[in-house]
Motif scaffolding. Structure first.
Motif, PDB file in Angstrom:
ATOM      1  N   MET A 149       0.817  -1.210   0.000  1.00 50.94           N
ATOM      2  CA  MET A 149       0.000   0.000   0.000  1.00 50.94           C
ATOM      3  C   MET A 149       0.849   1.257   0.000  1.00 50.94           C
ATOM      4  O   MET A 149       0.607   2.181  -0.764  1.00 50.94           O
ATOM      5  CB  MET A 149      -0.926   0.007   1.217  1.00 50.94           C
ATOM      6  N   THR A 150       1.878   1.300   0.851  1.00 52.32           N
ATOM      7  CA  THR A 150       2.632   2.537   0.995  1.00 52.32           C
ATOM      8  C   THR A 150       3.688   2.716  -0.081  1.00 52.32           C
ATOM      9  O   THR A 150       3.951   3.827  -0.512  1.00 52.32           O
ATOM     10  CB  THR A 150       3.323   2.583   2.372  1.00 52.32           C
ATOM     11  N   SER A 151       4.300   1.628  -0.525  1.00 54.99           N
ATOM     12  CA  SER A 151       5.377   1.771  -1.494  1.00 54.99           C
ATOM     13  C   SER A 151       4.864   2.168  -2.864  1.00 54.99           C
ATOM     14  O   SER A 151       5.623   2.633  -3.700  1.00 54.99           O
ATOM     15  CB  SER A 151       6.167   0.461  -1.606  1.00 54.99           C
ATOM     16  N   THR A 152       3.581   1.969  -3.115  1.00 53.83           N
ATOM     17  CA  THR A 152       3.030   2.337  -4.412  1.00 53.83           C
ATOM     18  C   THR A 152       2.315   3.684  -4.356  1.00 53.83           C
ATOM     19  O   THR A 152       1.819   4.155  -5.369  1.00 53.83           O
ATOM     20  CB  THR A 152       2.026   1.270  -4.893  1.00 53.83           C
ATOM     21  N   GLU A 153       2.251   4.308  -3.185  1.00 59.13           N
ATOM     22  CA  GLU A 153       1.556   5.579  -3.064  1.00 59.13           C
ATOM     23  C   GLU A 153       2.375   6.708  -3.674  1.00 59.13           C
ATOM     24  O   GLU A 153       3.595   6.724  -3.612  1.00 59.13           O
ATOM     25  CB  GLU A 153       1.293   5.903  -1.588  1.00 59.13           C
ATOM     26  N   CYS A 154       1.678   7.649  -4.274  1.00 59.91           N
ATOM     27  CA  CYS A 154       2.326   8.858  -4.750  1.00 59.91           C
ATOM     28  C   CYS A 154       1.254   9.932  -4.827  1.00 59.91           C
ATOM     29  O   CYS A 154       0.084   9.675  -4.578  1.00 59.91           O
ATOM     30  CB  CYS A 154       2.996   8.640  -6.110  1.00 59.91           C
ATOM     31  N   ASN A 155       1.669  11.137  -5.184  1.00 60.33           N
ATOM     32  CA  ASN A 155       0.731  12.245  -5.205  1.00 60.33           C
ATOM     33  C   ASN A 155       0.008  12.387  -6.540  1.00 60.33           C
ATOM     34  O   ASN A 155      -0.800  13.295  -6.704  1.00 60.33           O
ATOM     35  CB  ASN A 155       1.476  13.551  -4.888  1.00 60.33           C
ATOM     36  N   LEU A 156       0.304  11.526  -7.496  1.00 53.71           N
ATOM     37  CA  LEU A 156      -0.322  11.620  -8.809  1.00 53.71           C
ATOM     38  C   LEU A 156      -1.671  10.910  -8.806  1.00 53.71           C
ATOM     39  O   LEU A 156      -1.794   9.797  -8.306  1.00 53.71           O
ATOM     40  CB  LEU A 156       0.587  11.007  -9.873  1.00 53.71           C
ATOM     41  N   LEU A 157      -2.661  11.563  -9.399  1.00 54.16           N
ATOM     42  CA  LEU A 157      -4.009  11.011  -9.397  1.00 54.16           C
ATOM     43  C   LEU A 157      -4.141   9.842 -10.362  1.00 54.16           C
ATOM     44  O   LEU A 157      -4.877   8.895 -10.114  1.00 54.16           O
ATOM     45  CB  LEU A 157      -5.018  12.112  -9.750  1.00 54.16           C
ATOM     46  N   ASN A 158      -3.444   9.900 -11.488  1.00 57.47           N
ATOM     47  CA  ASN A 158      -3.450   8.775 -12.432  1.00 57.47           C
ATOM     48  C   ASN A 158      -2.015   8.482 -12.854  1.00 57.47           C
ATOM     49  O   ASN A 158      -1.189   9.395 -12.951  1.00 57.47           O
ATOM     50  CB  ASN A 158      -4.315   9.072 -13.662  1.00 57.47           C
ATOM     51  N   ILE A 159      -1.720   7.217 -13.085  1.00 57.55           N
ATOM     52  CA  ILE A 159      -0.340   6.831 -13.391  1.00 57.55           C
ATOM     53  C   ILE A 159      -0.137   6.539 -14.873  1.00 57.55           C
ATOM     54  O   ILE A 159       0.985   6.277 -15.303  1.00 57.55           O
ATOM     55  CB  ILE A 159       0.095   5.618 -12.550  1.00 57.55           C
ATOM     56  N   THR A 160      -1.214   6.565 -15.644  1.00 56.72           N
ATOM     57  CA  THR A 160      -1.100   6.438 -17.098  1.00 56.72           C
ATOM     58  C   THR A 160      -1.959   7.510 -17.754  1.00 56.72           C
ATOM     59  O   THR A 160      -2.983   7.930 -17.200  1.00 56.72           O
ATOM     60  CB  THR A 160      -1.567   5.056 -17.602  1.00 56.72           C
ATOM     61  N   CYS A 161      -1.551   7.943 -18.926  1.00 57.01           N
ATOM     62  CA  CYS A 161      -2.351   8.910 -19.677  1.00 57.01           C
ATOM     63  C   CYS A 161      -3.582   8.192 -20.222  1.00 57.01           C
ATOM     64  O   CYS A 161      -3.452   7.163 -20.896  1.00 57.01           O
ATOM     65  CB  CYS A 161      -1.529   9.499 -20.821  1.00 57.01           C
ATOM     66  N   PRO A 162      -4.778   8.698 -19.959  1.00 56.82           N
ATOM     67  CA  PRO A 162      -5.992   8.011 -20.412  1.00 56.82           C
ATOM     68  C   PRO A 162      -6.173   8.035 -21.929  1.00 56.82           C
ATOM     69  O   PRO A 162      -6.989   7.289 -22.461  1.00 56.82           O
ATOM     70  CB  PRO A 162      -7.112   8.797 -19.716  1.00 56.82           C
ATOM     71  N   LEU A 163      -5.415   8.875 -22.611  1.00 52.73           N
ATOM     72  CA  LEU A 163      -5.557   8.983 -24.065  1.00 52.73           C
ATOM     73  C   LEU A 163      -4.521   8.158 -24.819  1.00 52.73           C
ATOM     74  O   LEU A 163      -4.834   7.527 -25.826  1.00 52.73           O
ATOM     75  CB  LEU A 163      -5.449  10.456 -24.487  1.00 52.73           C
ATOM     76  N   THR A 164      -3.284   8.158 -24.343  1.00 51.22           N
ATOM     77  CA  THR A 164      -2.219   7.427 -25.041  1.00 51.22           C
ATOM     78  C   THR A 164      -1.935   6.069 -24.414  1.00 51.22           C
ATOM     79  O   THR A 164      -1.336   5.208 -25.056  1.00 51.22           O
ATOM     80  CB  THR A 164      -0.917   8.243 -25.044  1.00 51.22           C
TER      81      THR A 164
END
Length: 252
Positions: A149-164
């Motif tokens: 849970m903690t090692s994968t946390e970051c401040n980014l809301l999404n980790i892939t671009c939904p378009l590309t």
């Protein structure tokens, strides 16, 4: 005689809103520099931990804690500036801006939803140090599930671009919506915004926000947070490799 109070108030509001925007931008730049410093300190601390320089690692951890607290204060101030810039209306009496800011910051701190994201930086620092000699093992007081849970946390809301479909760490020109905070490849989102069929809706499934061209930017923190994600990914990869070798040794 026509009253001049409305134009004056309008002009004053415009100046205050402009000043607030400038101050917010400067504050975000400072927060970004703090984030850079904590990342650098983490890398140095990892090297020191490998050399068993525990006292120096502890000094760096104390420094990171101070920076995290400073970043929190900067974030509260930045949010207060933004709110006041949007809401303030000049009145007939002089405004005590010191009290206005202090009251707004106190309300922001008291808001249960105003949880510090910066504490994650301290958590990541401690985890990186722990993994030098204990990769794959839970930190004291944690269970194995907590590592995931903690090692994968970051401040980014999404980790892939939904378009590309590309990971945000591989985007050539990443940008973030100021409204919904989702991240996209700039060229792809601009084409999406121009699409009359889609009407500029956020391409992330379930997001109700519209994406506007003038509100999609590479804000000062975005590149820092993407670098943090890269760092987290490297740590996870290293831990997985060590764990795999450990399992092979046990099988032998």
């Amino acid at each position: 005689m026509a009253s001049t109070s409305a134009p004056r108030n309008s002009a004053a509001y415009g100046r205050i809103a402009s000043a607030a925007s400038t101050l917010c931008s400067d504050n975000h730049t400072l927060i970004a520099e703090i984030r850079k410093a904590t990342m650098m300190m983490k890398e140095i601390a990892v090297d020191l931990e490998r050399d068993n320089e525990s006292e120096m690692v502890k000094e760096l951890e104390d420094g990171v804690l101070e920076l995290v607290n400073a970043s929190d204060e900067c974030t509260y101030l930045s949010n207060a500036i933004k709110c006041i810039g949007n809401e303030y209306q000049p009145g007939p009496e002089l405004t005590n801006f010191s009290k206005l800011f202090a009251d707004k910051i106190d309300r922001l701190k008291a808001d249960p939803s105003s949880v510090s994201q910066n504490q994650l930086l301290l958590r990541q620092f401690r985890e990186a140090i722990w993994n030098v000699h204990h990769a794959g093992q839970p930190m004291p007081g944690e269970e194995q599930e907590d590592i995931v849970m903690t090692s994968t946390e970051c401040n980014l809301l999404n980790i892939t671009c939904p378009l590309t479909g590309k990971p945000v760490t591989e985007l050539a020109d990443p940008v973030r919506s100021m409204d919904c905070k989702h991240i996209y490849e700039k060229k792809a989102i601009m084409q999406h915004i121009r699409s009359k069929v889609l009407q500029g809706r956020c391409p992330v499934t379930g997001c109700p926000k519209r994406v506007l061209a003038d509100r999609v930017v590479c804000d000062p923190l975005l590149l820092i947070e993407i670098d943090e994600m890269r760092s987290i990914s490297k740590q996870r990869t290293g831990a997985d490799v060590i764990e795999d070798f450990t399992q092979l040794d046990e099988e032998d």
